[in-house]
Design a protein around this motif. Structure first.
Motif, PDB file in Angstrom:
ATOM      1  N   UNK A  31       0.856  -1.196  -0.089  1.00 60.32           N
ATOM      2  CA  UNK A  31       0.106  -0.054   0.064  1.00 60.32           C
ATOM      3  C   UNK A  31       1.109   1.252   0.150  1.00 60.32           C
ATOM      4  N   UNK A  32       0.663   1.996  -1.009  1.00 61.23           N
ATOM      5  CA  UNK A  32       1.342   3.323  -1.182  1.00 61.23           C
ATOM      6  C   UNK A  32       0.580   4.439  -0.716  1.00 61.23           C
ATOM      7  N   UNK A  33       1.008   5.088   0.151  1.00 56.81           N
ATOM      8  CA  UNK A  33       0.230   6.398   0.555  1.00 56.81           C
ATOM      9  C   UNK A  33       0.846   7.607   0.199  1.00 56.81           C
ATOM     10  N   UNK A  34       0.027   8.585   0.020  1.00 53.47           N
ATOM     11  CA  UNK A  34       0.507   9.959  -0.270  1.00 53.47           C
ATOM     12  C   UNK A  34      -0.129  11.031   0.500  1.00 53.47           C
ATOM     13  N   UNK A  35      -0.492  10.375   1.802  1.00 53.85           N
ATOM     14  CA  UNK A  35      -1.138  11.359   2.827  1.00 53.85           C
ATOM     15  C   UNK A  35      -2.528  11.152   2.788  1.00 53.85           C
ATOM     16  N   UNK A  36      -3.254  11.790   2.014  1.00 50.82           N
ATOM     17  CA  UNK A  36      -4.810  11.619   1.828  1.00 50.82           C
ATOM     18  C   UNK A  36      -5.328  10.556   0.931  1.00 50.82           C
TER      19      UNK A  36
END
Length: 168
Positions: free
Chosen positions: A117-122
């Protein structure tokens, strides 16, 4: 003189056999924390890791960008930083993905089973870990061989390559 010899013998027995431990590559460190090597592009020149805190830095010769699957543009700065622990990279800096017209920093990667899972914050996106078994190459990603062959074919005007060293 005898005391000096005894001191060397004593120190030698305390230190044990001298050996130079091989430093792991950045890719091997990723694997130790249960991540695939393909999270880093080819060409990492070095890294630093504080194993007590998980703080790390990985170094490339320069910036690196490429496309994956023709739809995701990624960009790596020459230094990638963050904290690594088993199945989690957090507080990342130096890696960004292009979404529409904007470059957004990837700040966290979490492994859950066979998914990353790659998260960019929002927002976040999940991808199969099998997409990251191979390290991409700067400039062409995972399609280097295909793009090089296609480019060579187009340069020759659509004619296949024929070697001049053939045996008749």
């Amino acid at each position: 003189m005898g005391n000096l010899c005894l001191w060397f013998l004593f120190m030698g027995s305390c230190l044990g056999p001298l050996s130079v431990a091989e430093k792991l590559t950045a890719y091997q460190v990723l694997e130790q924390y249960d991540f695939p090597i393909g999270l880093l592009p080819k060409g990492v020149t070095g890294y630093e890791l504080d194993s007590s805190t998980g703080k790390f830095s990985a170094y490339l010769n320069g910036t690196c960008s490429f496309s994956l699957e023709g739809s995701y543009d990624l960009k790596y700065k020459s230094t990638i930083k963050g904290y690594i622990s088993k199945d989690r990279l957090r507080d990342l800096s130096g890696v960004s993905v292009k979404v529409l017209f904007f470059w957004i920093n990837i700040i966290e990667v979490v492994r859950s089973g066979d998914e990353l899972q790659f998260s960019v914050g929002i927002a976040s996106a999940d991808f199969s870990i099998s997409n990251f078994y191979e390290s991409p190459q700067c400039g062409c990603g995972l399609d280097c061989l295909t793009s090089n062959l296609t480019e060579a074919y187009e340069v020759r005007g659509g004619r296949p390559f024929v070697s001049s060293a053939s045996n008749w």
